[in-house]
Write a protein that holds these residues in place. Structure first.
Motif, mmCIF file in Angstrom:
data_model
loop_
_atom_site.group_PDB
_atom_site.id
_atom_site.type_symbol
_atom_site.label_atom_id
_atom_site.label_comp_id
_atom_site.label_asym_id
_atom_site.label_seq_id
_atom_site.Cartn_x
_atom_site.Cartn_y
_atom_site.Cartn_z
ATOM 1 N N SER A 183 0.811 -1.204 0.000
ATOM 2 C CA SER A 183 0.000 0.000 0.000
ATOM 3 C C SER A 183 0.853 1.266 0.000
ATOM 4 O O SER A 183 2.033 1.263 0.385
ATOM 5 C CB SER A 183 -0.989 0.040 1.170
ATOM 6 O OG SER A 183 -0.390 0.582 2.332
ATOM 7 N N LEU A 184 0.230 2.329 -0.423
ATOM 8 C CA LEU A 184 0.887 3.620 -0.531
ATOM 9 C C LEU A 184 1.259 4.180 0.828
ATOM 10 O O LEU A 184 2.412 4.501 1.102
ATOM 11 C CB LEU A 184 -0.037 4.591 -1.284
ATOM 12 C CG LEU A 184 0.349 6.061 -1.238
ATOM 13 C CD1 LEU A 184 1.635 6.295 -1.993
ATOM 14 C CD2 LEU A 184 -0.785 6.914 -1.827
ATOM 15 N N GLU A 185 0.265 4.292 1.710
ATOM 16 C CA GLU A 185 0.483 4.947 2.993
ATOM 17 C C GLU A 185 1.368 4.134 3.922
ATOM 18 O O GLU A 185 2.137 4.687 4.710
ATOM 19 C CB GLU A 185 -0.866 5.231 3.661
ATOM 20 C CG GLU A 185 -0.796 6.267 4.755
ATOM 21 C CD GLU A 185 -2.155 6.587 5.324
ATOM 22 O OE1 GLU A 185 -2.451 7.776 5.544
ATOM 23 O OE2 GLU A 185 -2.940 5.642 5.561
ATOM 24 N N GLN A 186 1.273 2.804 3.825
ATOM 25 C CA GLN A 186 2.073 1.968 4.701
ATOM 26 C C GLN A 186 3.556 2.105 4.400
ATOM 27 O O GLN A 186 4.398 1.950 5.288
ATOM 28 C CB GLN A 186 1.660 0.500 4.563
ATOM 29 C CG GLN A 186 2.184 -0.399 5.659
ATOM 30 C CD GLN A 186 1.624 -0.030 7.014
ATOM 31 O OE1 GLN A 186 0.498 0.426 7.132
ATOM 32 N NE2 GLN A 186 2.415 -0.205 8.046
ATOM 33 N N GLY A 187 3.899 2.396 3.166
ATOM 34 C CA GLY A 187 5.301 2.553 2.812
ATOM 35 C C GLY A 187 5.882 3.902 3.167
ATOM 36 O O GLY A 187 7.091 4.109 3.021
ATOM 37 N N SER B 230 -3.525 -3.195 5.881
ATOM 38 C CA SER B 230 -2.102 -3.291 5.555
ATOM 39 C C SER B 230 -1.321 -3.932 6.693
ATOM 40 O O SER B 230 -1.428 -3.493 7.832
ATOM 41 C CB SER B 230 -1.532 -1.895 5.287
ATOM 42 O OG SER B 230 -2.175 -1.298 4.199
ATOM 43 N N PRO B 231 -0.531 -4.943 6.401
ATOM 44 C CA PRO B 231 0.370 -5.479 7.423
ATOM 45 C C PRO B 231 1.400 -4.432 7.797
ATOM 46 O O PRO B 231 1.785 -3.590 6.982
ATOM 47 C CB PRO B 231 1.006 -6.684 6.727
ATOM 48 C CG PRO B 231 0.900 -6.373 5.277
ATOM 49 C CD PRO B 231 -0.364 -5.596 5.104
ATOM 50 N N ASP B 232 1.825 -4.473 9.050
ATOM 51 C CA ASP B 232 2.735 -3.441 9.543
ATOM 52 C C ASP B 232 4.105 -4.046 9.806
ATOM 53 O O ASP B 232 4.535 -4.955 9.126
ATOM 54 C CB ASP B 232 2.145 -2.791 10.796
ATOM 55 C CG ASP B 232 2.672 -1.389 11.024
ATOM 56 O OD1 ASP B 232 3.671 -1.020 10.385
ATOM 57 O OD2 ASP B 232 2.107 -0.666 11.853
ATOM 58 N N ASP C 163 -3.705 1.732 -5.397
ATOM 59 C CA ASP C 163 -3.582 3.112 -4.924
ATOM 60 C C ASP C 163 -3.126 4.014 -6.056
ATOM 61 O O ASP C 163 -2.605 3.551 -7.084
ATOM 62 C CB ASP C 163 -2.612 3.201 -3.739
ATOM 63 C CG ASP C 163 -1.273 2.528 -4.027
ATOM 64 O OD1 ASP C 163 -0.485 3.093 -4.804
ATOM 65 O OD2 ASP C 163 -1.014 1.445 -3.472
ATOM 66 N N ILE C 164 -3.316 5.298 -5.859
ATOM 67 C CA ILE C 164 -2.999 6.273 -6.896
ATOM 68 C C ILE C 164 -2.539 7.567 -6.238
ATOM 69 O O ILE C 164 -3.037 7.957 -5.174
ATOM 70 C CB ILE C 164 -4.222 6.540 -7.810
ATOM 71 C CG1 ILE C 164 -3.851 7.503 -8.928
ATOM 72 C CG2 ILE C 164 -5.394 7.046 -7.003
ATOM 73 C CD1 ILE C 164 -4.960 7.696 -9.947
#
Length: 513
Positions: free
Chosen positions: A210-214, A234-236, A369-370
């Motif tokens: 995912s976008l935000e998790q990265g 999203s896994p953390d 995601d975008i």
């Protein structure tokens, strides 16, 4: 007369020569030969001396050259081994030590994040008390869950990262506000970069899902935490190994990442820092940035597979506290999404017997995601869908419940009033939606929980204002509005009642170095 005189003189001289003894001629010849040999030897000695001098000159020149090269090499080695120090004002770089040749570098940075948290009144008078048609002490549950307005030291971290021999990297990030557990390692990993398109990372890291998790915590768009949709799917932080890299296809930048992880959470969440259930988690992510006539566009796709089973008395968990094993010897897990501030949407047990959704088995999650950055506007969004098995949870023997279906996403729109993250003012807003039900749309009783589970719908909006005083200091204010259906206090959202919205405010000061 004169001619006769010259003739007489020549005759006398010739007679004298003829009358000279032969021995005298031999002695004279010997003297001449000895003199010649002596001169020859002297000449040879001179030639040998000249050759020796030439050889010594060449040797001396070689020695001088060798010594010059040694001095130059020592000077180069001394320059390479010397350390250069400084401060890089670019966000996240911090102070640094590096070798002159650039092969070795140590960055020392970090940040302090403080929060001012404000919540609306708890409105317990609007909650039906127990014995009057309400739930199990709903009013007291509402009071217990209310979050008081407070100042909070949210995160304090020092970050060490750098490179060794250019190709090997490391990252160590301890968290000093670990609560009762004290200081803990948030992230810690090493990397080897063979080429930009082939990089291996081993250690505890954020999943490339995912976008935000990265994104790094200090680079998030809103205060406190990531979106509750992202935290739900999203896994953390996990211990594992990741293969990733950057390349191009037809001049389009492409990123890929594939990882294998323990799936039991951070090392401090896994007993003995080992995989406690033996089941591995697999994640994958790919992004592409096609050329645009204006602005920059990046599109990403994600996939994750993990298993929630109790093995040897232990089960998988996650850093966000969304999915955890059920205690008391049960072999099941619970899925209970949480809000930005940690409120549990699936109930906390104070007002109802429901406390999340029982799960058991494999979970498959996919997402997209975008990001479209067209200054002064920036648009971001994510959508995720997950299917979760519920094996052995039926009322009969070894019967399964319908799979749990979870879906949700968010959209963010930002506008730069002026400037950018180096110095500027950003106004942004976010809308989130989450839905949890089973594949048939109606829950049936489970053996572990005889009460029927209920469909969960969460809608939330966040308005934000962020002022970047400089690249390393910014102030942010967010207003959060959350609606949970069904309301009342069957769910664990602070001060949420039937048909009522939850109002929360957060102010954040971030100083990073």
């Amino acid at each position: 007369m004169a001619q006769r005189r010259w003739w007489v003189r020549g005759a006398v001289l010739g007679s004298a020569l003829l009358l000279t003894p032969v021995g005298a001629w031999a002695d004279k010849l010997t003297e001449l030969e000895q003199a010649f040999e002596t001169q020859q030897k002297s000449l040879q000695q001179l030639q040998q001396e000249m050759q020796r001098l030439r050889q010594e000159r060449v040797t001396q020149q070689e020695e001088v050259t060798r010594r010059v090269m040694e001095v130059e090499k020592k000077a180069a080695d001394a320059a390479a081994s010397s350390l250069q120090t400084g401060f890089d004002p670019w966000p996240g770089k911090g102070f640094y030590l590096k070798s002159a040749d650039g092969q070795h570098r140590l960055n020392i940075g970090g940040y302090v994040q403080t929060l001012a948290q404000v919540e609306a009144s708890r409105n317990e008078e609007d909650v039906t008390p127990a014995g009057s048609g309400g739930g199990l002490n709903d009013r007291q549950a509402a009071i217990n869950r209310h979050r008081p307005s407070t100042l909070k030291l949210h995160r304090v971290r020092v970050i060490f990262n750098g490179t060794i021999f250019r190709d090997f990297g490391f990252h160590i990030e301890p968290e000093f506000t670990g609560g009762a557990s004290g200081t803990r390692i948030e992230t810690g990993f090493v990397t080897y970069t063979y080429m930009p398109w082939a990089r291996v990372t081993v250690g505890q890291m954020r999943h490339q899902y995912s976008l935000e998790q990265g994104m790094a915590t200090q680079d998030l768009d809103f205060a406190a935490q990531r979106s509750f949709v992202n935290r739900a799917f999203s896994p953390d932080l996990q211990m594992g190994i990741l293969l990733n890299g950057n390349t191009k296809l037809a001049d389009m930048p492409i990123y890929y990442g594939f990882g294998i992880f323990n799936g039991c959470g951070r090392v401090d969440q896994c007993p003995g820092s080992v995989d406690n259930d033996g089941d591995k988690e697999y994640t994958g992510r790919m992004t592409i940035s096609p050329p645009m006539p204006m602005g920059n566009l990046t599109v990403g796709v994600n996939a994750d597979f993990r298993t929630f089973n109790i093995v040897r008395g232990s089960g998988a968990t996650d850093t966000n506290g969304v999915t955890n094993p059920v205690g008391g010897g049960s072999k099941f897990h619970r899925f209970n999404p949480v809000s930005t501030l940690g409120d549990k949407f699936g109930g906390d047990g104070n007002g109802t017997s429901q406390n999340g959704f029982l799960i058991n088995g494999d979970r498959v999650t996919t997402g997209a995601d975008i990001v479209f950055d067209f200054y002064p506007f920036i648009l971001k969004g994510e959508f995720h869908y997950a299917s979760q098995e519920r094996d052995g949870l039926g009322t009969g023997s070894n019967t399964n419940l319908d799979d749990l279906r979870m879906m949700g996403g968010y959209g963010t729109l930002g506008y730069w009033v002026f400037g950018n993250k180096l110095k500027g003012l950003l106004v942004n807003g976010r809308y989130e939606h989450l839905r949890v039900d089973d594949t048939k749309g109606s829950f049936t009783p489970s053996s572990a929980s005889p009460n029927t589970e209920r469909e969960l719908r969460v809608r939330a909006g966040t308005l934000g204002l962020t002022w970047y005083a400089n690249p390393n200091v910014f102030v942010r204010a967010n207003y959060l509005l959350t609606d949970v259906t069904p309301g009342k206090n069957v769910f664990g959202v602070s001060n949420n009642t039937q048909g009522e919205l939850t109002h929360q405010g957060i102010a954040e000061l971030m100083v990073r170095f």
